[in-house]
Design a protein around this motif. Structure first.
Motif, short mmCIF file in Angstrom:
data_model
loop_
_atom_site.label_atom_id
_atom_site.label_comp_id
_atom_site.label_asym_id
_atom_site.label_seq_id
_atom_site.Cartn_x
_atom_site.Cartn_y
_atom_site.Cartn_z
N HIS A 12 9.13 -3.17 1.71
CA HIS A 12 8.40 -3.77 0.59
C HIS A 12 7.29 -4.69 1.12
O HIS A 12 6.16 -4.66 0.63
CB HIS A 12 9.35 -4.54 -0.31
N ILE A 13 7.61 -5.49 2.11
CA ILE A 13 6.62 -6.39 2.69
C ILE A 13 5.48 -5.59 3.33
O ILE A 13 4.31 -5.88 3.10
CB ILE A 13 7.28 -7.32 3.74
N SER A 14 5.83 -4.57 4.10
CA SER A 14 4.81 -3.77 4.78
C SER A 14 3.91 -3.04 3.79
O SER A 14 2.68 -3.04 3.95
CB SER A 14 5.47 -2.74 5.70
N LEU A 15 4.50 -2.41 2.79
CA LEU A 15 3.70 -1.71 1.80
C LEU A 15 2.83 -2.68 1.02
O LEU A 15 1.65 -2.39 0.75
CB LEU A 15 4.60 -0.95 0.83
N SER A 16 3.38 -3.82 0.65
CA SER A 16 2.61 -4.81 -0.10
C SER A 16 1.39 -5.27 0.68
O SER A 16 0.27 -5.30 0.15
CB SER A 16 3.48 -6.03 -0.45
N GLN A 17 1.59 -5.62 1.93
CA GLN A 17 0.48 -6.08 2.75
C GLN A 17 -0.53 -4.96 2.99
O GLN A 17 -1.74 -5.17 2.92
CB GLN A 17 0.99 -6.63 4.08
N GLY A 18 -0.03 -3.76 3.26
CA GLY A 18 -0.93 -2.63 3.49
C GLY A 18 -1.72 -2.26 2.26
O GLY A 18 -2.93 -2.05 2.33
N PHE A 19 -1.05 -2.19 1.10
CA PHE A 19 -1.74 -1.86 -0.15
C PHE A 19 -2.79 -2.91 -0.49
O PHE A 19 -3.87 -2.59 -0.94
CB PHE A 19 -0.75 -1.74 -1.30
N ARG A 20 -2.45 -4.17 -0.27
CA ARG A 20 -3.41 -5.25 -0.55
C ARG A 20 -4.65 -5.10 0.33
O ARG A 20 -5.78 -5.23 -0.13
CB ARG A 20 -2.77 -6.61 -0.32
#
Length: 106
Positions: A12-20
């Protein structure tokens, strides 16, 4: 890991940062690109539980339309498509990211 992120799993953290970062990059270059379907490619790992955890984090982000529980900045990620690609596909992009991640990991 900062305390505020400890309630989230690493996918979740990785996807959130990547999507942002993807959204911010596209907004600064050509915001029309954000309206198109964007295929986000991940290397498929051998374990089914990794794919399930990644898919769960992706669904949470899509349904919540927010990143890491941040309700102040709402994003629409409904056009972000999660793609899992086998390492055997020999994709140049996956090879570059694999080399980069290995160096960071070491």
């Amino acid at each position: 890991m900062p305390k505020k992120y400890q309630a989230f799993d690493t996918y979740h953290i990785s996807l959130s940062q990547g999507f942002r970062q993807i959204a911010n990059f596209l907004k600064s270059r050509d915001s029309e690109e954000l309206k198109k379907d964007l295929h986000i490619v991940f290397e498929q790992r051998g374990r089914d539980d990794d794919a399930a955890a990644l898919s769960k984090a992706y669904q949470q982000i899509i349904l919540q339309s927010s990143l890491l529980g941040d309700q102040t900045s709402i994003f629409d990620f409904s056009n972000f498509r999660l793609e899992l690609m086998d390492k055997k596909s020999n994709s140049t992009g996956l090879q570059i990211s694999d080399i980069t991640a290995r160096l960071i990991g070491n």
